[in-house]
Design an enzyme around this catalytic site. Structure first.
Site, mmCIF file in Angstrom:
data_model
loop_
_atom_site.group_PDB
_atom_site.id
_atom_site.type_symbol
_atom_site.label_atom_id
_atom_site.label_comp_id
_atom_site.label_asym_id
_atom_site.label_seq_id
_atom_site.Cartn_x
_atom_site.Cartn_y
_atom_site.Cartn_z
ATOM 1 N N THR A 1 70.196 48.429 -1.131
ATOM 2 C CA THR A 1 69.969 49.580 -0.255
ATOM 3 C C THR A 1 69.843 50.860 -1.059
ATOM 4 O OG1 THR A 1 71.243 48.437 1.445
ATOM 5 C CG2 THR A 1 70.829 50.776 1.795
ATOM 6 N N LYS B 1 79.771 39.212 -2.779
ATOM 7 C CA LYS B 1 79.013 39.743 -1.642
ATOM 8 C C LYS B 1 78.107 38.617 -1.173
ATOM 9 C CE LYS B 1 75.726 43.181 0.017
ATOM 10 N NZ LYS B 1 74.778 44.271 -0.323
ATOM 11 N N VAL C 1 80.205 44.477 3.212
ATOM 12 C CA VAL C 1 79.389 45.474 2.525
ATOM 13 C C VAL C 1 78.174 45.671 3.416
ATOM 14 C CG1 VAL C 1 78.051 46.070 0.484
ATOM 15 C CG2 VAL C 1 80.183 44.776 0.234
ATOM 16 N N TYR D 1 76.950 38.878 -6.463
ATOM 17 C CA TYR D 1 76.071 39.190 -5.337
ATOM 18 C C TYR D 1 75.125 38.014 -5.155
ATOM 19 C CZ TYR D 1 72.859 42.196 -2.560
ATOM 20 O OH TYR D 1 72.066 42.753 -1.580
#
Length: 307
Positions: A55, A171, A211, A143
């Site tokens: 993001t 994540k 998250v 991630y």
């Protein structure tokens, strides 16, 4: 380490926002805007911020910009929120160097994505993450987002990586609830839901928190979901999660990247964001109007502004 309810400890807080990286209208890094946005998010319930993630448009920001962003946000929020710096690249040496720079800039942890494009096999993935974790003294959040990287961090690989003293969290954007539960049952890793529609589902099976990209515009929302669940009001938690689905779908599943939709909404709400960097393109007026309508519907349903 686990808490009294056998939930892994949350090393970076429970409600983390995958913060956009504000830019000026000319496309330069907007450090003042980043400070103001970070303060806004933390004052409204986010106890962690992920900087320079997906993001945060990390593929288009320079190494110097990434470090400057961490320093500026740390100045704004102090010790009121954990700062997790995205350092993942497709190059192990570059990623390790970014890890060192993030530590020097004041980050509390690192977000390390599986190397993209080259699609390394699992033994190479394991070596990559271990080398990056060895590069600094910061704890690491793996991630796992195979839809973007092309490579899954397989559950057995995650289990092996959990033996590293600085690999403490994941994540989770793999959409594999069974695989997540396998790792949770065999390790003390803190799982964070990385897909907004799965926040409550993963929390219910033992995740540490989330998250969230959507938290850029509704920073209170998922904290409320988790608080309700922790209080034993699972019905209210489910109601809050379901109530967000219109906005989540508009922002994350309507054909535009979450970065684009988050920046469009932040701009419409008068909050720092600015343009996206190419190759991304801004949301057009019709898409922005639709996003704002979804936001306002959620705000009306909850009886208060979520921003």
């Amino acid at each position: 380490m686990t808490t009294d309810d056998d939930r892994p400890a949350a090393p970076f807080g429970r409600t983390l926002c995958a913060m956009v990286t504000p830019f000026t209208e000319s496309g330069a890094l907007d450090l003042d805007g980043a400070r103001r946005l970070a303060e806004h998010l933390v004052s409204r319930g986010c106890d962690g911020l992920v900087l320079s993630g997906t993001t945060g448009e990390s593929p288009t920001t320079t190494d110097a910009e990434k470090a400057a962003l961490v320093t500026a946000v740390r100045e704004a929020v102090g010790d009121r929120a954990a700062l997790v710096a995205g350092v993942g690249t497709s190059d192990t040496r570059h990623t390790a160097a970014l890890a060192v720079a993030a530590e020097q800039a004041g980050a509390d942890g690192l977000l390390v994505v599986a190397p993209y494009y080259s699609r390394p096999p699992q033994d190479a993935l394991e070596a990559h993450f271990s080398e990056v974790a060895d590069a600094s003294g910061l704890p690491v959040m793996l991630y796992d987002i195979p839809g973007r990287t092309g490579t899954r961090i397989e559950p057995d690989t995650v289990v092996r990586l959990a033996a590293h003293p600085r690999i403490v969290a994941v994540k989770d954007c793999a959409y594999d609830l069974l695989g997540t539960q396998k790792v949770l049952s065999r390790t003390g890793l803190a799982y964070y839901a990385g897909c907004d529609e799965q926040v409550l589902a993963l929390y219910a099976v033992g995740a540490a928190g989330c998250v969230s990209t959507v938290a850029n515009v509704v920073p209170r929302l998922f904290r409320s979901v988790l608080d309700a669940f922790d209080a034993g009001d699972t019905g209210r938690a489910a109601l809050l999660q379901r109530g967000a689905i219109g906005l989540v779908e508009s922002m994350m599943a309507a054909g535009l990247p979450g970065t684009v939709t988050a920046k469009a909404l932040l701009g419409a709400l008068g909050l720092p964001a600015g343009p996206v960097r190419a190759p991304l393109r801004p949301a057009d007026p019709a898409a922005t109007a639709g996003l704002l309508a979804a936001y306002e519907e959620l705000a009306a349903a909850s009886g208060q502004s979520q921003a």
